[in-house]
Write a protein that holds these residues in place. Structure first.
Motif, PDB file in Angstrom:
ATOM      1  N   HIS A 188       0.838  -1.190   0.000  1.00 46.48           N
ATOM      2  CA  HIS A 188       0.000   0.000   0.000  1.00 46.48           C
ATOM      3  C   HIS A 188       0.876   1.244   0.000  1.00 46.48           C
ATOM      4  O   HIS A 188       1.908   1.287   0.670  1.00 46.48           O
ATOM      5  N   ARG A 189       0.461   2.241  -0.758  1.00 46.13           N
ATOM      6  CA  ARG A 189       1.058   3.582  -0.708  1.00 46.13           C
ATOM      7  C   ARG A 189      -0.043   4.525  -0.254  1.00 46.13           C
ATOM      8  O   ARG A 189      -1.171   4.462  -0.769  1.00 46.13           O
ATOM      9  N   ALA A 190       0.263   5.378   0.714  1.00 45.31           N
ATOM     10  CA  ALA A 190      -0.801   6.195   1.317  1.00 45.31           C
ATOM     11  C   ALA A 190      -0.251   7.508   1.840  1.00 45.31           C
ATOM     12  O   ALA A 190       0.957   7.667   2.062  1.00 45.31           O
ATOM     13  N   LEU A 191      -1.163   8.452   2.051  1.00 46.64           N
ATOM     14  CA  LEU A 191      -0.879   9.710   2.724  1.00 46.64           C
ATOM     15  C   LEU A 191      -1.702   9.778   3.995  1.00 46.64           C
ATOM     16  O   LEU A 191      -2.809   9.244   4.063  1.00 46.64           O
ATOM     17  N   LEU A 192      -1.148  10.457   5.014  1.00 50.84           N
ATOM     18  CA  LEU A 192      -1.896  10.749   6.231  1.00 50.84           C
ATOM     19  C   LEU A 192      -2.139  12.256   6.300  1.00 50.84           C
ATOM     20  O   LEU A 192      -1.244  13.046   6.008  1.00 50.84           O
ATOM     21  N   PHE A 193      -3.352  12.618   6.713  1.00 51.73           N
ATOM     22  CA  PHE A 193      -3.763  14.019   6.812  1.00 51.73           C
ATOM     23  C   PHE A 193      -4.172  14.340   8.242  1.00 51.73           C
ATOM     24  O   PHE A 193      -4.788  13.507   8.922  1.00 51.73           O
ATOM     25  N   THR A 194      -3.846  15.530   8.694  1.00 54.76           N
ATOM     26  CA  THR A 194      -4.313  15.986  10.002  1.00 54.76           C
ATOM     27  C   THR A 194      -5.823  16.202   9.948  1.00 54.76           C
ATOM     28  O   THR A 194      -6.434  16.200   8.869  1.00 54.76           O
ATOM     29  N   GLY A 195      -6.398  16.428  11.117  1.00 56.95           N
ATOM     30  CA  GLY A 195      -7.831  16.658  11.180  1.00 56.95           C
ATOM     31  C   GLY A 195      -8.294  17.852  10.371  1.00 56.95           C
ATOM     32  O   GLY A 195      -9.437  17.889   9.907  1.00 56.95           O
ATOM     33  N   ASP A 196      -7.396  18.848  10.176  1.00 55.56           N
ATOM     34  CA  ASP A 196      -7.780  20.021   9.384  1.00 55.56           C
ATOM     35  C   ASP A 196      -7.384  19.893   7.919  1.00 55.56           C
ATOM     36  O   ASP A 196      -7.423  20.865   7.166  1.00 55.56           O
ATOM     37  N   GLY A 197      -6.983  18.678   7.501  1.00 56.44           N
ATOM     38  CA  GLY A 197      -6.790  18.423   6.077  1.00 56.44           C
ATOM     39  C   GLY A 197      -5.394  18.652   5.530  1.00 56.44           C
ATOM     40  O   GLY A 197      -5.205  18.647   4.310  1.00 56.44           O
ATOM     41  N   ARG A 198      -4.383  18.815   6.392  1.00 53.48           N
ATOM     42  CA  ARG A 198      -3.025  19.031   5.907  1.00 53.48           C
ATOM     43  C   ARG A 198      -2.271  17.700   5.865  1.00 53.48           C
ATOM     44  O   ARG A 198      -2.206  16.981   6.868  1.00 53.48           O
ATOM     45  N   PRO A 199      -1.669  17.353   4.728  1.00 52.90           N
ATOM     46  CA  PRO A 199      -0.889  16.107   4.676  1.00 52.90           C
ATOM     47  C   PRO A 199       0.373  16.244   5.516  1.00 52.90           C
ATOM     48  O   PRO A 199       1.014  17.295   5.535  1.00 52.90           O
ATOM     49  N   PHE A 200       0.725  15.173   6.237  1.00 58.09           N
ATOM     50  CA  PHE A 200       1.922  15.243   7.074  1.00 58.09           C
ATOM     51  C   PHE A 200       2.789  13.989   6.977  1.00 58.09           C
ATOM     52  O   PHE A 200       3.870  13.944   7.551  1.00 58.09           O
ATOM     53  N   SER A 201       2.349  12.990   6.244  1.00 58.38           N
ATOM     54  CA  SER A 201       3.140  11.767   6.148  1.00 58.38           C
ATOM     55  C   SER A 201       2.814  11.025   4.863  1.00 58.38           C
ATOM     56  O   SER A 201       1.657  11.010   4.420  1.00 58.38           O
ATOM     57  N   ALA A 202       3.854  10.430   4.267  1.00 58.93           N
ATOM     58  CA  ALA A 202       3.690   9.548   3.113  1.00 58.93           C
ATOM     59  C   ALA A 202       4.239   8.181   3.486  1.00 58.93           C
ATOM     60  O   ALA A 202       5.311   8.071   4.094  1.00 58.93           O
ATOM     61  N   LEU A 203       3.504   7.142   3.141  1.00 57.69           N
ATOM     62  CA  LEU A 203       3.837   5.784   3.571  1.00 57.69           C
ATOM     63  C   LEU A 203       3.911   4.832   2.383  1.00 57.69           C
ATOM     64  O   LEU A 203       3.101   4.930   1.452  1.00 57.69           O
ATOM     65  N   VAL A 204       4.866   3.932   2.449  1.00 65.03           N
ATOM     66  CA  VAL A 204       4.879   2.759   1.577  1.00 65.03           C
ATOM     67  C   VAL A 204       4.959   1.552   2.505  1.00 65.03           C
ATOM     68  O   VAL A 204       5.976   1.339   3.172  1.00 65.03           O
ATOM     69  N   GLU A 205       3.879   0.797   2.586  1.00 69.16           N
ATOM     70  CA  GLU A 205       3.772  -0.344   3.501  1.00 69.16           C
ATOM     71  C   GLU A 205       3.746  -1.634   2.686  1.00 69.16           C
ATOM     72  O   GLU A 205       2.880  -1.801   1.828  1.00 69.16           O
ATOM     73  N   THR A 206       4.697  -2.506   2.975  1.00 63.18           N
ATOM     74  CA  THR A 206       4.797  -3.759   2.237  1.00 63.18           C
ATOM     75  C   THR A 206       4.571  -4.907   3.212  1.00 63.18           C
ATOM     76  O   THR A 206       5.332  -5.085   4.170  1.00 63.18           O
ATOM     77  N   TYR A 207       3.511  -5.664   2.983  1.00 60.13           N
ATOM     78  CA  TYR A 207       3.092  -6.719   3.900  1.00 60.13           C
ATOM     79  C   TYR A 207       3.723  -8.045   3.492  1.00 60.13           C
ATOM     80  O   TYR A 207       3.863  -8.352   2.309  1.00 60.13           O
ATOM     81  N   THR A 208       4.102  -8.804   4.505  1.00 60.74           N
ATOM     82  CA  THR A 208       4.843 -10.033   4.270  1.00 60.74           C
ATOM     83  C   THR A 208       3.936 -11.268   4.288  1.00 60.74           C
ATOM     84  O   THR A 208       2.790 -11.224   4.748  1.00 60.74           O
ATOM     85  N   GLY A 209       4.512 -12.385   3.841  1.00 61.20           N
ATOM     86  CA  GLY A 209       3.784 -13.649   3.891  1.00 61.20           C
ATOM     87  C   GLY A 209       3.446 -14.094   5.288  1.00 61.20           C
ATOM     88  O   GLY A 209       2.619 -14.990   5.487  1.00 61.20           O
ATOM     89  N   GLN A 210       4.053 -13.444   6.302  1.00 57.78           N
ATOM     90  CA  GLN A 210       3.763 -13.808   7.692  1.00 57.78           C
ATOM     91  C   GLN A 210       2.328 -13.460   8.096  1.00 57.78           C
ATOM     92  O   GLN A 210       1.841 -13.949   9.127  1.00 57.78           O
ATOM     93  N   VAL A 211       1.627 -12.641   7.321  1.00 58.03           N
ATOM     94  CA  VAL A 211       0.213 -12.378   7.633  1.00 58.03           C
ATOM     95  C   VAL A 211      -0.612 -13.649   7.478  1.00 58.03           C
ATOM     96  O   VAL A 211      -1.744 -13.722   7.989  1.00 58.03           O
ATOM     97  N   LEU A 212      -0.063 -14.661   6.797  1.00 54.52           N
ATOM     98  CA  LEU A 212      -0.758 -15.946   6.643  1.00 54.52           C
ATOM     99  C   LEU A 212      -0.163 -17.024   7.530  1.00 54.52           C
ATOM    100  O   LEU A 212      -0.513 -18.205   7.394  1.00 54.52           O
ATOM    101  N   ALA A 213       0.708 -16.641   8.461  1.00 53.68           N
ATOM    102  CA  ALA A 213       1.423 -17.620   9.273  1.00 53.68           C
ATOM    103  C   ALA A 213       0.618 -18.013  10.504  1.00 53.68           C
ATOM    104  O   ALA A 213       0.965 -17.658  11.631  1.00 53.68           O
ATOM    105  N   PHE A 214      -0.458 -18.734  10.289  1.00 57.92           N
ATOM    106  CA  PHE A 214      -1.257 -19.237  11.408  1.00 57.92           C
ATOM    107  C   PHE A 214      -1.881 -20.556  11.028  1.00 57.92           C
ATOM    108  O   PHE A 214      -1.919 -20.941   9.854  1.00 57.92           O
TER     109      PHE A 214
END
Length: 214
Positions: A188-214
């Motif tokens: 996932h690539r995403a932006l985070l915005f404050t409550g008043d609508g200002r962007p303050f963070s950009a993220l690149v989140e890469t999820y691993t095969g461990q999410v299925l490790a159960f």
């Protein structure tokens, strides 16, 4: 789901077993793995905090007790803010940007690896100190901002079923042993915005095969 867990788990896992997802390489196993990845993807897309979503996922699938996600810092080295994300943040070259890379872990499983570029001038001094000095997940630190998340892209990096499988007259053939799951399965690539609508963070989140490790 309980039947699925019983079929796959079979018994108490050793520490080594917990490190490696074990799914049968069968048409049913592949279909179930894909269904779970799509479920997690939809859950992440429908909530602002990936950390809390992963905690719920970890708890629902009994992956650790307590089901608490921690951010393990990956220190050393920096990564420049990609040009497209700088444009999305609407900042010029003079705006200070900090970089933070973490592995989000639940128990002994690394569920995601995240690159985070954030604007310290749009956070409080206390938040900046905590981000500099601790491994607390970013989403928990900035929760007082009442932030919202805007997803820029969500991509399955791996599909257990081949393209066009639904058009085939015969089912995907089973292979011997366990399904080979790559290290990264979803990004996932995403932006985070404050409550008043200002962007303050950009993220690149890469999820691993461990999410299925159960």
């Amino acid at each position: 789901m309980l039947a699925l867990l019983s079929m796959i788990g079979g018994g108490a896992a050793t520490a080594r077993d917990a490190a490696v997802p074990s799914w049968p390489d069968t048409p049913l196993g592949r279909t179930q793995a894909l269904a779970l990845l799509q479920t997690l993807n939809a859950d992440l897309l429908s909530h602002d905090s990936a950390t809390l979503t992963l905690e719920r996922w970890c708890g629902a699938h009994h992956m650790a007790s307590p089901a608490r996600v921690i951010a393990q810092r990956v220190r050393g080295g920096d990564k420049p803010l990609p040009r497209d994300l700088r444009t999305q943040l609407a900042i010029d070259a003079n705006e200070p940007v900090k970089y933070r890379r973490v592995q989000l872990k639940c128990g002994d499983r690394v569920l995601s690896e995240a690159d985070n570029w954030y604007l310290p001038n749009r956070l409080t001094a206390a938040m900046n100190r905590q981000l500099d000095s601790s491994d607390v997940p970013f989403g928990k630190v900035v929760r007082p901002l009442h932030f919202r998340r805007e997803t820029l892209s969500a991509e399955l990096l791996w599909s257990p079923l081949p393209a066009g499988w639904e058009l085939q007259r015969t089912q995907t053939q089973s292979a011997a042993g366990a399904l080979a799951i790559p290290h990264f399965v979803l990004q996932h690539r995403a932006l985070l915005f404050t409550g008043d609508g200002r962007p303050f963070s950009a993220l690149v989140e890469t999820y691993t095969g461990q999410v299925l490790a159960f």
